[in-house]
Design an enzyme around this catalytic site. Sequence first.
Site, PDB file in Angstrom:
ATOM      1  N   HIS A 297      -5.995  -0.574  20.788  1.00  0.00           N
ATOM      2  CA  HIS A 297      -5.740  -1.690  21.980  1.00  0.00           C
ATOM      3  C   HIS A 297      -4.621  -1.432  22.651  1.00  0.00           C
ATOM      4  O   HIS A 297      -4.186  -2.294  23.368  1.00  0.00           O
ATOM      5  CB  HIS A 297      -5.935  -3.137  21.281  1.00  0.00           C
ATOM      6  CG  HIS A 297      -7.525  -3.511  20.911  1.00  0.00           C
ATOM      7  ND1 HIS A 297      -7.389  -4.588  20.161  1.00  0.00           N
ATOM      8  CD2 HIS A 297      -8.597  -2.990  21.116  1.00  0.00           C
ATOM      9  CE1 HIS A 297      -8.786  -4.353  19.857  1.00  0.00           C
ATOM     10  NE2 HIS A 297      -9.364  -3.419  20.384  1.00  0.00           N
TER      11      HIS A 297
ATOM     12  N   ASP B  40       1.672  -3.879  18.831  1.00  0.00           N
ATOM     13  CA  ASP B  40       3.032  -4.073  18.347  1.00  0.00           C
ATOM     14  C   ASP B  40       3.197  -2.726  17.640  1.00  0.00           C
ATOM     15  O   ASP B  40       2.182  -1.779  17.501  1.00  0.00           O
ATOM     16  CB  ASP B  40       3.583  -5.138  17.273  1.00  0.00           C
ATOM     17  CG  ASP B  40       2.844  -5.377  16.036  1.00  0.00           C
ATOM     18  OD1 ASP B  40       2.388  -4.150  15.583  1.00  0.00           O
ATOM     19  OD2 ASP B  40       2.124  -6.151  15.761  1.00  0.00           O
TER      20      ASP B  40
ATOM     21  N   CYS C 114       2.004   5.680  43.819  1.00  0.00           N
ATOM     22  CA  CYS C 114       1.134   5.057  44.683  1.00  0.00           C
ATOM     23  C   CYS C 114       1.151   3.846  45.336  1.00  0.00           C
ATOM     24  O   CYS C 114       0.531   3.378  46.143  1.00  0.00           O
ATOM     25  CB  CYS C 114      -0.608   5.343  44.029  1.00  0.00           C
ATOM     26  SG  CYS C 114      -0.670   3.973  42.874  1.00  0.00           S
TER      27      CYS C 114
ATOM     28  N   ASN D  30      -7.384 -11.021   3.335  1.00  0.00           N
ATOM     29  CA  ASN D  30      -7.350 -11.959   4.656  1.00  0.00           C
ATOM     30  C   ASN D  30      -7.514 -13.401   3.651  1.00  0.00           C
ATOM     31  O   ASN D  30      -8.280 -13.137   2.816  1.00  0.00           O
ATOM     32  CB  ASN D  30      -8.724 -11.747   5.428  1.00  0.00           C
ATOM     33  CG  ASN D  30      -8.659 -12.679   6.678  1.00  0.00           C
ATOM     34  OD1 ASN D  30      -8.257 -13.638   6.724  1.00  0.00           O
ATOM     35  ND2 ASN D  30      -8.996 -11.791   7.630  1.00  0.00           N
ATOM     36  N   PRO D  31      -6.926 -14.235   4.004  1.00  0.00           N
ATOM     37  CA  PRO D  31      -6.820 -15.470   3.354  1.00  0.00           C
ATOM     38  C   PRO D  31      -7.893 -16.172   3.790  1.00  0.00           C
ATOM     39  O   PRO D  31      -8.170 -17.277   2.922  1.00  0.00           O
ATOM     40  CB  PRO D  31      -5.193 -16.202   3.728  1.00  0.00           C
ATOM     41  CG  PRO D  31      -4.901 -15.503   4.952  1.00  0.00           C
ATOM     42  CD  PRO D  31      -5.480 -14.260   4.900  1.00  0.00           C
TER      43      PRO D  31
HETATM   44  P1  OAD Z   1      -7.717 -12.592  15.290  1.00  0.00           P
HETATM   45  O1  OAD Z   1      -6.780 -13.583  15.731  1.00  0.00           O
HETATM   46  O2  OAD Z   1      -9.236 -12.714  15.582  1.00  0.00           O
HETATM   47  O3  OAD Z   1      -8.118 -12.641  13.560  1.00  0.00           O
HETATM   48  C1  OAD Z   1      -6.550 -12.762  12.734  1.00  0.00           C
HETATM   49  C2  OAD Z   1      -7.149 -12.574  11.090  1.00  0.00           C
HETATM   50  O4  OAD Z   1      -5.947 -12.694  10.596  1.00  0.00           O
HETATM   51  C3  OAD Z   1      -7.897 -14.039  10.820  1.00  0.00           C
HETATM   52  O5  OAD Z   1      -9.123 -13.502  10.194  1.00  0.00           O
HETATM   53  C4  OAD Z   1      -7.155 -14.722   9.846  1.00  0.00           C
HETATM   54  O6  OAD Z   1      -7.561 -15.301   8.806  1.00  0.00           O
HETATM   55  C5  OAD Z   1      -6.347 -13.529   9.370  1.00  0.00           C
HETATM   56  N1  OAD Z   1      -5.076 -13.818   8.661  1.00  0.00           N
HETATM   57  C6  OAD Z   1      -4.116 -14.956   9.091  1.00  0.00           C
HETATM   58  N2  OAD Z   1      -2.902 -14.775   8.416  1.00  0.00           N
HETATM   59  C7  OAD Z   1      -3.090 -13.668   7.740  1.00  0.00           C
HETATM   60  C8  OAD Z   1      -2.163 -13.229   6.672  1.00  0.00           C
HETATM   61  N3  OAD Z   1      -0.817 -13.405   6.510  1.00  0.00           N
HETATM   62  N4  OAD Z   1      -2.245 -12.134   6.147  1.00  0.00           N
HETATM   63  C9  OAD Z   1      -3.829 -11.305   6.414  1.00  0.00           C
HETATM   64  N5  OAD Z   1      -4.616 -11.997   7.296  1.00  0.00           N
HETATM   65  C10 OAD Z   1      -4.243 -13.121   7.976  1.00  0.00           C
HETATM   66  O7  OAD Z   1      -7.164 -11.048  15.341  1.00  0.00           O
HETATM   67  P2  OAD Z   1      -7.875  -9.878  15.582  1.00  0.00           P
HETATM   68  O8  OAD Z   1      -8.890  -9.621  14.353  1.00  0.00           O
HETATM   69  O9  OAD Z   1      -6.709  -8.880  15.355  1.00  0.00           O
HETATM   70  O10 OAD Z   1      -7.619  -7.736  21.572  1.00  0.00           O
HETATM   71  O11 OAD Z   1      -8.251  -9.851  16.869  1.00  0.00           O
HETATM   72  C11 OAD Z   1      -8.971  -8.729  17.589  1.00  0.00           C
HETATM   73  C12 OAD Z   1      -8.496  -8.702  18.835  1.00  0.00           C
HETATM   74  O12 OAD Z   1      -8.993  -9.860  19.812  1.00  0.00           O
HETATM   75  C13 OAD Z   1      -7.122  -8.265  19.168  1.00  0.00           C
HETATM   76  O13 OAD Z   1      -6.736  -6.905  19.107  1.00  0.00           O
HETATM   77  C14 OAD Z   1      -6.937  -8.758  20.690  1.00  0.00           C
HETATM   78  C15 OAD Z   1      -7.684  -9.962  20.686  1.00  0.00           C
HETATM   79  O14 OAD Z   1      -8.451 -10.304  21.699  1.00  0.00           O
HETATM   80  C16 OAD Z   1      -7.017  -7.323  22.540  1.00  0.00           C
HETATM   81  O15 OAD Z   1      -6.051  -7.744  22.924  1.00  0.00           O
HETATM   82  C17 OAD Z   1      -7.899  -6.160  23.355  1.00  0.00           C
END
Ligand code: OAD
Length: 259
Positions: A121, A106, A159, A225-226
């Site tokens: 990404h 986003d 293409c 992170n919560p």
């Molecule tokens: P995840 O869904 O794996 O993790 C989200 C994290 O945010 C978790 O550790 C939650 O505890 C935390 N969380 C939840 N609510 C929150 C809040 N209000 N404030 C702060 N933290 C909070 O997401 P990502 O780590 O971003 O890749 O995932 C990494 C990648 O996996 C993404 O970019 C995507 C996905 O597959 C691609 O699309 C290539």
Amino acid sequence: MTDNLIQQAAEAIHNAQKIAVLTGAGVSKESGVPTFRDALEGLWAKYNPEELATPFAFKKNPKLVWDWYQFRRELVGKAKPNPGHFALAEIQKRYPHTVIITQNVDDLHEQAGNHDVIHLHGNIAENKCFDHCQGDPTIIDLKSLEWDEEAGPPACPHCGAHVRPNVVWYHEMLPEAAINRAYAISTACDVMIVVGTSGLVTPAATLPQIAKNSTDIPAQIIEVNPDYSMITRFADIKLEAPSGEILPQVIEALDNLTS
Ligand code: OAD
């Protein structure tokens, strides 16, 4: 959550020479964008990434993948930055050496006022040619195309290959310039704020370790992170709360430090 930890985080940020911020889906959760791995509401709890987020899946069923991304685009398109995004923009405003590295597709950091955001990404609002026929990426503006939206993805005007979202899928490389710059920034920063990522997806997940182990300047890691994540075990300061709640409190603590 003790005020002491918020105070420690504010002091580390205030005294830093170079701040890197690594964000993941959690920072956008309070904007209504689902994370990937939340047990109940996470996207990967409801959908199978192997069917939706790989080049093989797109080749097998372009319409399914395209429609899923159109659904997510609508969701992301409606989202507005939350107080966590605004707090990070405020940190960059006060400490202009700050660089945001995000795994999110986003543009909520930019909407909140951040500039210089590294998108590891990709960007869900953009589209490109599946065969990157004019170079990687060959960005295609959908507004310039006419096609039957019910039929799935349009054809590349250069293409004829399918047009696809400009995001990184599983089994794909990250944009080289973006990841190389992220490595350099992680090596050189002395504070890294890691917000809302599970730390499960490499290479993004390696950046906090690179920052912490840098022989240049070992960085202090502040995690927001919560829940527990792969970052928690080596974070120096853990702010265990939603980013939209706790990051504005860090800004208040910064106000008190500088007033
Ligand atoms: P995840 O869904 O794996 O993790 C989200 C994290 O945010 C978790 O550790 C939650 O505890 C935390 N969380 C939840 N609510 C929150 C809040 N209000 N404030 C702060 N933290 C909070 O997401 P990502 O780590 O971003 O890749 O995932 C990494 C990648 O996996 C993404 O970019 C995507 C996905 O597959 C691609 O699309 C290539």
